[in-house]
Design an enzyme around this catalytic site. Structure first.
Site, mmCIF file in Angstrom:
data_model
loop_
_atom_site.group_PDB
_atom_site.id
_atom_site.type_symbol
_atom_site.label_atom_id
_atom_site.label_comp_id
_atom_site.label_asym_id
_atom_site.label_seq_id
_atom_site.Cartn_x
_atom_site.Cartn_y
_atom_site.Cartn_z
ATOM 1 N N HIS A 1 -9.947 4.794 9.693
ATOM 2 C CA HIS A 1 -9.275 3.535 9.346
ATOM 3 C C HIS A 1 -7.803 3.548 9.727
ATOM 4 O O HIS A 1 -7.253 2.551 10.171
ATOM 5 C CB HIS A 1 -9.427 3.247 7.849
ATOM 6 C CG HIS A 1 -8.591 4.136 6.992
ATOM 7 N ND1 HIS A 1 -9.037 5.352 6.521
ATOM 8 C CD2 HIS A 1 -7.305 4.012 6.566
ATOM 9 C CE1 HIS A 1 -8.078 5.921 5.824
ATOM 10 N NE2 HIS A 1 -7.016 5.148 5.835
ATOM 11 N N PHE B 1 -1.611 -3.575 7.868
ATOM 12 C CA PHE B 1 -2.343 -4.467 8.774
ATOM 13 C C PHE B 1 -1.767 -5.883 8.749
ATOM 14 O O PHE B 1 -1.838 -6.609 9.750
ATOM 15 C CB PHE B 1 -3.836 -4.499 8.380
ATOM 16 C CG PHE B 1 -4.704 -5.231 9.351
ATOM 17 C CD1 PHE B 1 -5.101 -4.625 10.533
ATOM 18 C CD2 PHE B 1 -5.129 -6.527 9.093
ATOM 19 C CE1 PHE B 1 -5.899 -5.302 11.445
ATOM 20 C CE2 PHE B 1 -5.929 -7.216 9.992
ATOM 21 C CZ PHE B 1 -6.317 -6.601 11.174
ATOM 22 N N PHE C 1 0.858 -1.192 0.000
ATOM 23 C CA PHE C 1 0.000 0.000 0.000
ATOM 24 C C PHE C 1 0.899 1.248 0.000
ATOM 25 O O PHE C 1 1.902 1.291 0.715
ATOM 26 C CB PHE C 1 -0.883 -0.006 1.253
ATOM 27 C CG PHE C 1 -2.235 0.618 1.066
ATOM 28 C CD1 PHE C 1 -3.356 -0.161 0.810
ATOM 29 C CD2 PHE C 1 -2.383 1.995 1.149
ATOM 30 C CE1 PHE C 1 -4.601 0.416 0.643
ATOM 31 C CE2 PHE C 1 -3.630 2.580 0.985
ATOM 32 C CZ PHE C 1 -4.740 1.798 0.733
ATOM 33 N N PHE D 1 9.653 -1.109 14.058
ATOM 34 C CA PHE D 1 8.425 -0.432 13.621
ATOM 35 C C PHE D 1 8.791 0.686 12.637
ATOM 36 O O PHE D 1 8.915 1.846 13.014
ATOM 37 C CB PHE D 1 7.697 0.132 14.849
ATOM 38 C CG PHE D 1 6.351 0.724 14.553
ATOM 39 C CD1 PHE D 1 5.264 -0.086 14.269
ATOM 40 C CD2 PHE D 1 6.159 2.098 14.563
ATOM 41 C CE1 PHE D 1 4.019 0.455 13.995
ATOM 42 C CE2 PHE D 1 4.915 2.655 14.294
ATOM 43 C CZ PHE D 1 3.851 1.833 14.018
HETATM 44 N N1 RBF Z 1 -2.591 0.000 4.334
HETATM 45 C C1 RBF Z 1 -1.488 0.759 4.465
HETATM 46 O O1 RBF Z 1 -0.385 0.238 4.602
HETATM 47 N N2 RBF Z 1 -1.579 2.136 4.441
HETATM 48 C C2 RBF Z 1 -2.766 2.792 4.304
HETATM 49 O O2 RBF Z 1 -2.773 4.026 4.282
HETATM 50 C C3 RBF Z 1 -3.946 2.012 4.181
HETATM 51 N N3 RBF Z 1 -5.155 2.599 4.062
HETATM 52 C C4 RBF Z 1 -6.281 1.820 4.032
HETATM 53 C C5 RBF Z 1 -7.537 2.421 4.013
HETATM 54 C C6 RBF Z 1 -8.698 1.653 4.059
HETATM 55 C C7 RBF Z 1 -10.023 2.322 4.087
HETATM 56 C C8 RBF Z 1 -8.587 0.236 4.088
HETATM 57 C C9 RBF Z 1 -9.834 -0.630 4.148
HETATM 58 C C10 RBF Z 1 -7.353 -0.365 4.065
HETATM 59 C C11 RBF Z 1 -6.181 0.409 4.045
HETATM 60 N N4 RBF Z 1 -4.923 -0.190 4.052
HETATM 61 C C12 RBF Z 1 -3.804 0.585 4.190
HETATM 62 C C13 RBF Z 1 -4.772 -1.647 3.842
HETATM 63 C C14 RBF Z 1 -4.737 -2.453 5.135
HETATM 64 O O3 RBF Z 1 -3.464 -2.314 5.757
HETATM 65 C C15 RBF Z 1 -4.961 -3.946 4.811
HETATM 66 O O4 RBF Z 1 -4.044 -4.377 3.826
HETATM 67 C C16 RBF Z 1 -6.362 -4.241 4.315
HETATM 68 O O5 RBF Z 1 -7.321 -3.699 5.197
HETATM 69 C C17 RBF Z 1 -6.609 -5.758 4.172
HETATM 70 O O6 RBF Z 1 -6.494 -6.392 5.429
#
Ligand code: RBF
Length: 155
Positions: free
Chosen positions: A89, A58, A23, A114
Protein backbone atom coordinates in the site's frame (compact mmCIF):
# COMPACT_ATOMS: atom_id res chain seq x y z
CA UNK A 1 25.90 38.02 -12.11
CA UNK A 2 22.47 36.74 -11.18
CA UNK A 3 22.59 34.13 -8.43
CA UNK A 4 19.92 32.00 -6.84
CA UNK A 5 21.79 31.41 -3.59
CA UNK A 6 20.11 33.28 -0.76
CA UNK A 7 21.98 34.08 2.43
CA UNK A 8 18.72 34.85 4.24
CA UNK A 9 15.26 33.66 3.31
CA UNK A 10 12.90 36.61 3.46
CA UNK A 11 9.31 35.57 2.87
CA UNK A 12 7.77 38.93 3.82
CA UNK A 13 4.42 39.35 2.08
CA UNK A 14 4.30 35.74 0.89
CA UNK A 15 1.14 33.69 1.36
CA UNK A 16 1.71 29.97 1.77
CA UNK A 17 -0.67 27.04 2.32
CA UNK A 18 0.22 23.88 4.21
CA UNK A 19 -1.75 20.68 3.51
CA UNK A 20 -1.07 18.04 6.13
CA UNK A 21 -2.27 14.45 6.32
CA UNK A 22 -3.81 13.30 9.61
CA UNK A 23 -2.59 9.70 9.23
CA UNK A 24 0.28 9.16 11.71
CA UNK A 25 -1.03 12.29 13.35
CA UNK A 26 1.50 12.64 16.17
CA UNK A 27 4.21 12.96 13.54
CA UNK A 28 2.31 15.10 11.03
CA UNK A 29 1.21 17.46 13.82
CA UNK A 30 4.86 17.99 14.80
CA UNK A 31 5.86 18.51 11.16
CA UNK A 32 3.05 21.03 10.72
CA UNK A 33 4.12 23.00 13.82
CA UNK A 34 7.76 22.99 12.66
CA UNK A 35 6.70 24.07 9.19
CA UNK A 36 4.63 26.99 10.50
CA UNK A 37 7.56 28.04 12.70
CA UNK A 38 9.93 27.95 9.72
CA UNK A 39 7.57 30.21 7.76
CA UNK A 40 7.34 32.59 10.74
CA UNK A 41 11.15 32.61 10.94
CA UNK A 42 11.11 33.74 7.28
CA UNK A 43 8.91 36.73 8.25
CA UNK A 44 5.56 35.41 7.06
CA UNK A 45 2.59 36.82 8.97
CA UNK A 46 0.27 34.27 10.57
CA UNK A 47 -2.64 35.59 8.48
CA UNK A 48 -0.68 34.51 5.39
CA UNK A 49 -0.18 30.93 6.56
CA UNK A 50 -3.18 28.71 5.85
CA UNK A 51 -3.31 25.13 7.15
CA UNK A 52 -5.62 22.44 5.76
CA UNK A 53 -5.88 18.86 7.06
CA UNK A 54 -6.77 15.81 4.94
CA UNK A 55 -7.20 12.16 6.02
CA UNK A 56 -4.07 10.69 4.44
CA UNK A 57 -1.20 11.32 2.04
CA UNK A 58 -3.29 10.04 -0.86
CA UNK A 59 -5.55 13.10 -0.47
CA UNK A 60 -2.69 15.64 -0.50
CA UNK A 61 -2.67 16.22 -4.31
CA UNK A 62 -6.39 16.97 -4.65
CA UNK A 63 -6.29 19.43 -1.75
CA UNK A 64 -3.20 21.06 -3.27
CA UNK A 65 -5.02 21.27 -6.63
CA UNK A 66 -8.01 23.05 -5.06
CA UNK A 67 -5.72 25.49 -3.24
CA UNK A 68 -3.70 26.12 -6.42
CA UNK A 69 -6.91 26.91 -8.32
CA UNK A 70 -7.61 29.73 -5.85
CA UNK A 71 -4.54 31.59 -7.20
CA UNK A 72 -3.95 33.02 -3.73
CA UNK A 73 -0.77 31.27 -2.70
CA UNK A 74 2.89 31.66 -3.59
CA UNK A 75 3.53 28.04 -2.61
CA UNK A 76 1.78 24.99 -1.19
CA UNK A 77 3.51 22.61 1.19
CA UNK A 78 2.30 19.00 1.38
CA UNK A 79 3.14 17.12 4.59
CA UNK A 80 2.59 13.43 5.27
CA UNK A 81 4.11 10.32 6.81
CA UNK A 82 3.95 7.05 4.89
CA UNK A 83 5.27 4.06 6.78
CA UNK A 84 5.85 0.70 5.09
CA UNK A 85 3.48 -2.06 6.18
CA UNK A 86 3.03 -5.72 5.32
CA UNK A 87 1.59 -4.97 1.87
CA UNK A 88 2.50 -2.69 -1.01
CA UNK A 89 0.00 0.00 0.00
CA UNK A 90 2.78 2.42 0.87
CA UNK A 91 4.25 2.18 -2.64
CA UNK A 92 0.92 2.81 -4.34
CA UNK A 93 0.10 5.75 -2.08
CA UNK A 94 3.63 7.18 -2.36
CA UNK A 95 3.60 6.92 -6.17
CA UNK A 96 0.14 8.50 -6.47
CA UNK A 97 1.09 11.21 -4.01
CA UNK A 98 4.41 12.09 -5.64
CA UNK A 99 2.95 12.02 -9.17
CA UNK A 100 -0.11 14.03 -8.10
CA UNK A 101 1.94 16.67 -6.32
CA UNK A 102 4.30 16.96 -9.30
CA UNK A 103 1.32 17.38 -11.64
CA UNK A 104 -0.26 20.12 -9.54
CA UNK A 105 3.09 21.90 -9.31
CA UNK A 106 3.92 21.83 -13.02
CA UNK A 107 0.36 22.43 -14.27
CA UNK A 108 0.09 25.54 -12.11
CA UNK A 109 3.76 26.61 -12.39
CA UNK A 110 3.63 26.85 -8.62
CA UNK A 111 6.00 25.45 -6.00
CA UNK A 112 4.19 22.50 -4.40
CA UNK A 113 6.56 21.02 -1.86
CA UNK A 114 6.88 17.28 -1.25
CA UNK A 115 7.18 17.09 2.53
CA UNK A 116 6.13 13.47 2.65
CA UNK A 117 8.22 10.94 4.57
CA UNK A 118 8.33 7.46 3.07
CA UNK A 119 10.01 5.23 5.61
CA UNK A 120 10.68 1.57 6.31
CA UNK A 121 9.43 1.82 9.89
CA UNK A 122 8.11 4.12 12.64
CA UNK A 123 11.58 4.71 14.11
CA UNK A 124 12.86 6.17 10.83
CA UNK A 125 9.76 8.35 10.61
CA UNK A 126 10.26 9.64 14.17
CA UNK A 127 13.89 10.52 13.47
CA UNK A 128 12.85 12.53 10.42
CA UNK A 129 9.70 14.14 11.83
CA UNK A 130 10.65 14.70 15.47
CA UNK A 131 14.42 14.21 15.69
CA UNK A 132 17.25 16.38 14.56
CA UNK A 133 16.18 16.26 10.91
CA UNK A 134 12.91 18.19 11.44
CA UNK A 135 11.59 17.66 7.92
CA UNK A 136 8.59 19.94 8.53
CA UNK A 137 10.93 22.85 9.20
CA UNK A 138 12.97 21.94 6.12
CA UNK A 139 9.83 21.92 3.92
CA UNK A 140 8.90 25.40 5.14
CA UNK A 141 12.36 26.78 4.41
CA UNK A 142 12.42 25.07 1.02
CA UNK A 143 9.07 26.63 0.10
CA UNK A 144 10.31 30.17 0.75
CA UNK A 145 13.61 29.46 -1.02
CA UNK A 146 11.77 28.08 -4.07
CA UNK A 147 9.43 31.09 -4.28
CA UNK A 148 12.45 33.40 -4.19
CA UNK A 149 14.23 31.27 -6.81
CA UNK A 150 11.16 31.38 -9.09
CA UNK A 151 11.01 35.16 -8.78
CA UNK A 152 14.69 35.32 -9.60
CA UNK A 153 14.28 33.46 -12.89
CA UNK A 154 11.17 35.33 -13.96
CA UNK A 155 11.86 37.83 -16.73
N1 RBF B 1 -1.88 7.51 4.73
C1 RBF B 1 -0.73 8.07 5.15
O1 RBF B 1 -0.57 9.28 5.09
N2 RBF B 1 0.29 7.29 5.66
C2 RBF B 1 0.19 5.93 5.76
O2 RBF B 1 1.14 5.29 6.23
C3 RBF B 1 -1.00 5.31 5.31
N3 RBF B 1 -1.15 3.97 5.35
C4 RBF B 1 -2.28 3.40 4.83
C5 RBF B 1 -2.40 2.02 4.78
C6 RBF B 1 -3.50 1.41 4.19
C7 RBF B 1 -3.58 -0.07 4.11
C8 RBF B 1 -4.54 2.23 3.66
C9 RBF B 1 -5.75 1.60 3.00
C10 RBF B 1 -4.45 3.60 3.74
C11 RBF B 1 -3.32 4.21 4.32
N4 RBF B 1 -3.21 5.60 4.38
C12 RBF B 1 -2.04 6.17 4.80
C13 RBF B 1 -4.36 6.47 4.06
C14 RBF B 1 -4.41 6.93 2.61
O3 RBF B 1 -3.45 7.95 2.39
C15 RBF B 1 -5.81 7.49 2.29
O4 RBF B 1 -6.15 8.49 3.23
C16 RBF B 1 -6.89 6.44 2.31
O5 RBF B 1 -6.53 5.34 1.49
C17 RBF B 1 -8.24 7.00 1.82
O6 RBF B 1 -8.13 7.43 0.48
Amino acid sequence: MKSNTFTTLDGSGMRIAIVAARFNQELTDAMTTDCVNALRACNLDDVNIVTVRVPGSFELPVAAAVLAAQHEFDAIICLGVLIKGDTKHDQYIADACANGITRVSIDNMLPVLFGVLTTENREQAETRALGEQKKGWEAGMSAVETVLAMRNIEK
